[in-house]
Design an enzyme around this catalytic site. Structure first.
Site, PDB file in Angstrom:
ATOM      1  N   ASP A 117      11.662  12.206  -8.087  1.00  0.00           N
ATOM      2  CA  ASP A 117      11.077  12.484  -6.549  1.00  0.00           C
ATOM      3  C   ASP A 117      11.871  14.222  -5.895  1.00  0.00           C
ATOM      4  O   ASP A 117      13.077  13.870  -5.720  1.00  0.00           O
ATOM      5  CB  ASP A 117      11.542  11.625  -5.321  1.00  0.00           C
ATOM      6  CG  ASP A 117      10.394  10.470  -5.510  1.00  0.00           C
ATOM      7  OD1 ASP A 117       8.644  10.381  -5.343  1.00  0.00           O
ATOM      8  OD2 ASP A 117      10.945   9.329  -6.290  1.00  0.00           O
ATOM      9  N   ARG A 125      16.657  13.628  -5.442  1.00  0.00           N
ATOM     10  CA  ARG A 125      16.894  12.689  -6.203  1.00  0.00           C
ATOM     11  C   ARG A 125      18.386  13.847  -7.055  1.00  0.00           C
ATOM     12  O   ARG A 125      19.502  13.018  -7.242  1.00  0.00           O
ATOM     13  CB  ARG A 125      16.152  12.257  -6.737  1.00  0.00           C
ATOM     14  CG  ARG A 125      14.937  11.566  -6.372  1.00  0.00           C
ATOM     15  CD  ARG A 125      15.691  10.385  -5.236  1.00  0.00           C
ATOM     16  NE  ARG A 125      14.427   9.730  -4.954  1.00  0.00           N
ATOM     17  CZ  ARG A 125      14.428   9.136  -3.633  1.00  0.00           C
ATOM     18  NH1 ARG A 125      15.510   9.143  -2.743  1.00  0.00           N
ATOM     19  NH2 ARG A 125      13.331   8.445  -3.576  1.00  0.00           N
ATOM     20  N   ARG A 186       9.432  15.679   5.923  1.00  0.00           N
ATOM     21  CA  ARG A 186       8.772  15.935   4.850  1.00  0.00           C
ATOM     22  C   ARG A 186       7.503  16.213   4.360  1.00  0.00           C
ATOM     23  O   ARG A 186       6.729  16.643   3.694  1.00  0.00           O
ATOM     24  CB  ARG A 186       8.481  14.393   3.336  1.00  0.00           C
ATOM     25  CG  ARG A 186       9.598  13.450   3.519  1.00  0.00           C
ATOM     26  CD  ARG A 186       9.665  12.191   3.292  1.00  0.00           C
ATOM     27  NE  ARG A 186       9.089  12.115   1.982  1.00  0.00           N
ATOM     28  CZ  ARG A 186       8.547  10.599   1.910  1.00  0.00           C
ATOM     29  NH1 ARG A 186       8.706   9.822   2.148  1.00  0.00           N
ATOM     30  NH2 ARG A 186       8.048  10.181   0.620  1.00  0.00           N
ATOM     31  N   LYS A 217       1.164  14.167  -2.845  1.00  0.00           N
ATOM     32  CA  LYS A 217       1.303  12.401  -2.066  1.00  0.00           C
ATOM     33  C   LYS A 217       0.796  12.060  -0.171  1.00  0.00           C
ATOM     34  O   LYS A 217       0.593  13.219   0.342  1.00  0.00           O
ATOM     35  CB  LYS A 217       2.572  11.271  -2.336  1.00  0.00           C
ATOM     36  CG  LYS A 217       3.598  12.748  -2.069  1.00  0.00           C
ATOM     37  CD  LYS A 217       5.207  11.408  -2.556  1.00  0.00           C
ATOM     38  CE  LYS A 217       5.849  11.666  -3.107  1.00  0.00           C
ATOM     39  NZ  LYS A 217       7.525  11.824  -3.401  1.00  0.00           N
ATOM     40  N   HIS A 218       0.592  11.355   0.545  1.00  0.00           N
ATOM     41  CA  HIS A 218       0.208   9.460  -0.522  1.00  0.00           C
ATOM     42  C   HIS A 218      -1.331   9.308  -0.443  1.00  0.00           C
ATOM     43  O   HIS A 218      -1.456   9.479   0.848  1.00  0.00           O
ATOM     44  CB  HIS A 218       1.117   9.064   0.172  1.00  0.00           C
ATOM     45  CG  HIS A 218       2.366   9.267   0.181  1.00  0.00           C
ATOM     46  ND1 HIS A 218       3.529  10.422   0.865  1.00  0.00           N
ATOM     47  CD2 HIS A 218       3.876   8.333  -0.906  1.00  0.00           C
ATOM     48  CE1 HIS A 218       4.830   9.946   0.240  1.00  0.00           C
ATOM     49  NE2 HIS A 218       4.662   8.714  -0.482  1.00  0.00           N
ATOM     50  N   HIS A 230       6.894   1.016   3.682  1.00  0.00           N
ATOM     51  CA  HIS A 230       8.426   0.383   2.497  1.00  0.00           C
ATOM     52  C   HIS A 230       8.251  -0.902   3.133  1.00  0.00           C
ATOM     53  O   HIS A 230       9.865  -2.077   2.203  1.00  0.00           O
ATOM     54  CB  HIS A 230       9.444   1.207   2.672  1.00  0.00           C
ATOM     55  CG  HIS A 230       9.552   2.435   1.928  1.00  0.00           C
ATOM     56  ND1 HIS A 230       9.099   3.522   2.399  1.00  0.00           N
ATOM     57  CD2 HIS A 230      10.100   2.797   0.475  1.00  0.00           C
ATOM     58  CE1 HIS A 230       8.986   4.624   1.524  1.00  0.00           C
ATOM     59  NE2 HIS A 230       9.491   4.111   0.476  1.00  0.00           N
ATOM     60  N   ASP A 303       1.957   4.908  -5.627  1.00  0.00           N
ATOM     61  CA  ASP A 303       3.470   4.268  -4.588  1.00  0.00           C
ATOM     62  C   ASP A 303       4.323   3.217  -5.206  1.00  0.00           C
ATOM     63  O   ASP A 303       3.846   2.607  -6.159  1.00  0.00           O
ATOM     64  CB  ASP A 303       3.844   4.531  -3.427  1.00  0.00           C
ATOM     65  CG  ASP A 303       4.453   5.495  -2.989  1.00  0.00           C
ATOM     66  OD1 ASP A 303       5.865   5.234  -3.929  1.00  0.00           O
ATOM     67  OD2 ASP A 303       4.400   5.790  -1.465  1.00  0.00           O
TER      68      ASP A 303
END
Length: 572
Positions: A117, A125, A186, A217-218, A230, A303
């Site tokens: 990611d 990341r 984001r 995404k998403h 999450h 995801d």
């Protein structure tokens, strides 16, 4: 006739196609020789623990029943591996490149899609020395599709240099909910047209500019949620007309740009599917809407299947099967790899899924790999990776892009820009990863004082320090969120205490621009959308008047500032 038959057989034995005899494409030839277990493995992408392919890990043993990353790949015939810092996959360019080569060597059937990611901003990341860009909303403030392209191009080049072939980016969500707990900065923007333009440009930068797969995404759009998928199952109550107007444009643009993959969201959208199933498991959304109405022919990836949003309604053994029945191709990070793998095999054995259906998804995955050169994979050069990742040329691009993103929101007292030579305190929230307080203080010639989310003692310390300086620059991160990010509003208390000293105070929201509305007492405020090193360097130049602020708010700040607001001034 017999002579021709003998000649044909001889050519076939040598692997040479006879004239006029059609040959199978590399994709079809690969698919034809795969066993069902190999095909099912190709559908899965998951993480493995270890800094190189041969190092044993007790975590691999616990999760997968084998010790090394290479053994995990071989056991499940994995289609892909995803890298995280917490799996020890992302330490430095040479290590990452060596790990990638080792994992690919273990994939004896079909080369891996190796991913991470790398959205930039708050979802980054691959650490420094990798080039760090400021993230989606900052690019939205810059309003420049060419900058989104360059961000994708540099990012893709650095990922490919270390053997990563798939970026789980960009975020195509339209962030129309300021309280969104999981998307926020984001997203490029709350404006669908701006988000669509930048989504398409970043995809082209990654794919055309750097031969790295992108994933929008998403889907069908996570931008108006008040729940983090999450930890829960969000419900978006957009009507179909609102979805068409708000959420759809960036995904339509992604499809038009040729996005290799689209990632599904674990969200419920009753107007698109009244069943209550999350989009990841919804045939009306994945097959009917995305593939049917929008005409998408690429890879659909879930995801993470570890997330609560996809696990609330069905058990872990049902989720991968239902996702495939919905039309998904790639299953990302199942919470129990063995359970998920066995469940798909059992569904084929029972007839719930056909092998032909498995072939459809494997074919799409193989086509993606062929397009990116993976079916003829060659090792990457770790030494070359060290030269490419974080190169001086790439860092210049990142700084140039970031220079166009800083947004001046308020300058009521005409405090900005200020001249170098004034004593400056730089205080507030700090990231240990980027040391934004230290970087900004150095660039301004000021004094750093990290308070984080402060207690009373830290607030008192900052107030005392402010009294000894000509002015204070205070940085905040999600200060508006006094429930989760900053319980009790400690950052707001710090800013108000600093303002009460009577000394000049400059508020800088280094993540969500919504902080400026929560702190109207601050009469001078800016938004950077990012706490990267480049963002702090750009901010310093704006504060000192050597760079004009060029960013415009890519979102509305409700009750305070409209979309598109942004001040500017002449440079010194």
């Amino acid at each position: 006739m017999r002579t021709r038959s003998v000649a044909f057989l001889a050519l076939a034995a040598l692997g040479v196609p006879a004239a006029g005899v059609p040959t199978a494409s590399p994709v079809e030839a690969t698919l034809a020789r795969m066993t069902l277990p190999e095909k099912v493995g190709q559908l899965f992408t998951t993480y493995v623990y270890g800094s190189d392919a041969a190092t044993p890990s007790s975590e691999n043993q616990r999760l997968y029943g084998v010790s090394t990353p290479a053994e995990v790949v071989a056991k499940y015939h994995l289609g892909g591996v995803i890298y995280f810092a917490w799996t020890n996959s992302l330490q430095n360019p040479r290590q990452i490149a060596t790990l990638s080569n080792g994992l690919q060597a273990a994939a004896t059937g079909v080369p891996l899609s190796i991913s991470t990611d790398q959205e930039h901003g708050v979802v980054t990341r691959m650490p420094a020395p990798a080039t760090q860009f400021p993230g989606g909303m900052a690019l939205g403030a810059g309003r420049n599709p060419a900058d989104a392209y360059r961000t994708g191009q540099v990012t893709g080049a650095e990922l490919r240099a270390v053997g990563i072939t798939q970026a789980w980016a960009p975020d195509a969500d339209v962030n129309v909910n300021p309280a969104n707990p999981v998307i926020g900065v984001r997203s490029f923007s709350s404006d669908p047209r701006l988000a669509a333009a930048l989504t398409a440009s970043q995809i082209l930068g990654l794919q055309t500019g750097a031969n790295t797969s992108a994933a929008a995404k998403h889907f069908p759009g996570h931008g108006d949620t008040a729940t983090d998928s999450h930890t829960g199952l969000p419900v978006i109550n957009h009507s179909r007309a609102e979805w068409d107007k708000i959420d759809a444009p960036p995904f339509k643009a992604a499809i038009a740009a040729g996005a290799d993959a689209i990632m599904s969201a674990h969200i419920v959208v009753p107007a698109l599917d009244p069943s209550g199933d999350p989009a990841t498991l919804s045939k009306p959304i994945i097959t009917g809407l995305l593939r049917g109405e929008l005409g998408y022919r690429g890879v659909v990836v879930t995801d993470s299947l570890e997330m609560a949003g996809v696990r609330q309604k069905y058990g872990d053994e049902r989720v991968p099967v239902l996702a495939l029945k919905a039309g998904v191709d790639m299953l990302l990070m199942p919470p129990n790899m063995q359970v998920a793998y066995d469940a798909v095999l059992a569904a084929v054995a029972s007839g719930e899924l056909t092998e032909a259906r498995i072939d459809e998804s494997v074919r799409r995955i193989l086509k993606l790999k062929q397009k990116r050169g993976l079916l003829s994979w060659q090792p990457v050069d770790p030494a070359a990776a060290e030269r490419t990742v974080g190169s001086a040329a790439h860092l210049r691009v990142a700084q140039s892009v970031t220079d166009r993103t800083i947004t001046a929101v308020r300058n009521d007292d005409g405090l900005l820009p200020f001249a170098r030579g004034r004593s400056v305190l730089v205080t507030g929230w700090n990231s240990s990863a980027t040391d934004n307080i230290g970087v900004l203080a150095t660039a301004l010639g000021g004094t750093p004082l990290v308070t984080g989310v402060p207690n009373d003692a830290k607030i008192a310390e900052a107030v005392a320090a402010a009294g000894a300086h000509d002015l204070t620059v205070v940085l905040t991160s999600r200060a508006w969120d006094t429930t989760t990010a900053d319980p009790g509003g400690r950052q707001q208390a710090l800013v108000r205490a600093l303002v009460a000293t009577g000394k000049p105070v400059i508020l800088v929201a280094v993540r969500d621009p919504y902080d400026v509305a929560a702190l109207p007492e601050a009469r001078t405020s800016l938004a950077t959308y990012s706490y990267s090193v480049a963002s702090m360097q750009s901010l310093a130049k704006v504060l000192l008047g050597t760079l004009p602020p060029r960013g415009k708010l890519p979102v509305e700040i409700p009750g305070a500032y409209p979309f598109g607001h942004g001040l500017t001034w002449s440079v010194r």
